[in-house]
Design a protein around this motif. Structure first.
Motif, mmCIF file in Angstrom:
data_model
loop_
_atom_site.group_PDB
_atom_site.id
_atom_site.type_symbol
_atom_site.label_atom_id
_atom_site.label_comp_id
_atom_site.label_asym_id
_atom_site.label_seq_id
_atom_site.Cartn_x
_atom_site.Cartn_y
_atom_site.Cartn_z
ATOM 1 N N PRO A 68 0.810 -1.219 0.000
ATOM 2 C CA PRO A 68 0.000 0.000 0.000
ATOM 3 C C PRO A 68 0.839 1.263 0.000
ATOM 4 O O PRO A 68 0.491 2.255 -0.620
ATOM 5 C CB PRO A 68 -0.844 -0.118 1.261
ATOM 6 N N SER A 69 1.966 1.235 0.706
ATOM 7 C CA SER A 69 2.869 2.391 0.712
ATOM 8 C C SER A 69 4.198 1.919 1.256
ATOM 9 O O SER A 69 4.313 0.863 1.861
ATOM 10 C CB SER A 69 2.323 3.524 1.576
ATOM 11 N N LEU A 70 5.163 2.719 1.041
ATOM 12 C CA LEU A 70 6.482 2.402 1.568
ATOM 13 C C LEU A 70 7.053 3.674 2.168
ATOM 14 O O LEU A 70 7.763 4.426 1.528
ATOM 15 C CB LEU A 70 7.382 1.868 0.455
ATOM 16 N N ASP A 71 6.651 3.921 3.422
ATOM 17 C CA ASP A 71 7.079 5.143 4.090
ATOM 18 C C ASP A 71 8.578 5.149 4.357
ATOM 19 O O ASP A 71 9.205 6.184 4.338
ATOM 20 C CB ASP A 71 6.335 5.309 5.419
ATOM 21 N N ASN A 72 9.110 3.979 4.615
ATOM 22 C CA ASN A 72 10.507 3.930 4.987
ATOM 23 C C ASN A 72 11.151 2.672 4.394
ATOM 24 O O ASN A 72 11.160 1.625 5.019
ATOM 25 C CB ASN A 72 10.628 3.944 6.509
ATOM 26 N N TYR A 73 11.703 2.819 3.195
ATOM 27 C CA TYR A 73 12.328 1.678 2.532
ATOM 28 C C TYR A 73 13.474 1.122 3.367
ATOM 29 O O TYR A 73 13.646 -0.085 3.470
ATOM 30 C CB TYR A 73 12.833 2.063 1.141
ATOM 31 N N ASP A 74 14.246 2.004 3.989
ATOM 32 C CA ASP A 74 15.386 1.544 4.792
ATOM 33 C C ASP A 74 14.920 0.662 5.946
ATOM 34 O O ASP A 74 15.551 -0.342 6.263
ATOM 35 C CB ASP A 74 16.181 2.729 5.329
#
Length: 131
Positions: A68-74
């Motif tokens: 749905p989302s990727l707020d923080n890939y790290d």
């Protein structure tokens, strides 16, 4: 004259094809991979539900899982490493100059045994649902 060919191998392959061995092998392989795909998709739905979306592939050996989302890939990458889960992000498979159509991961199922699929998806769910 082809001086680089392997005549013995070419004849052996031609024999396998003409006698139907290749066709029988392909039929068996398709059935095996179809069963793995079906169980993999069932487990994704069961363990991740509406947290992700995907389409059951008609062919191929992987599922493209949309997030749905990727707020923080790290954070996701770090969590995946902690759980020893490899997450090839969808962006790795696209042209770097093109816009990325969605955030997601490519999940291969071809090399998994039927017994290992629920375990692997459970690990994946732990990573993706980690807050």
């Amino acid at each position: 004259v082809d001086s680089f060919g392997n005549t013995s191998l070419e004849r052996a392959v031609a024999y396998l094809i003409s006698e139907g061995f290749l066709q029988r092998h392909l039929k068996k392989a398709v059935n095996i991979y179809r069963e793995r795909r079906d169980i993999f998709c069932e487990e994704l739905q069961k363990q991740l539900g509406d947290q992700v979306s995907f389409e059951k592939p008609e062919g191929g050996l992987a599922v493209w899982l949309k997030l749905p989302s990727l707020d923080n890939y790290d954070r996701l990458s770090t969590t995946a490493k902690k759980y020893k889960v490899k997450l090839p992000m969808a962006e790795q498979f696209w042209d770097p100059d093109a816009p990325i159509p969605y955030v997601g991961v490519r999940l291969g199922f071809a090399n998994m045994s039927l017994a290992s699929i629920p375990i692997a998806v459970k690990k994946l769910a732990e990573v993706l649902l980690q807050k």
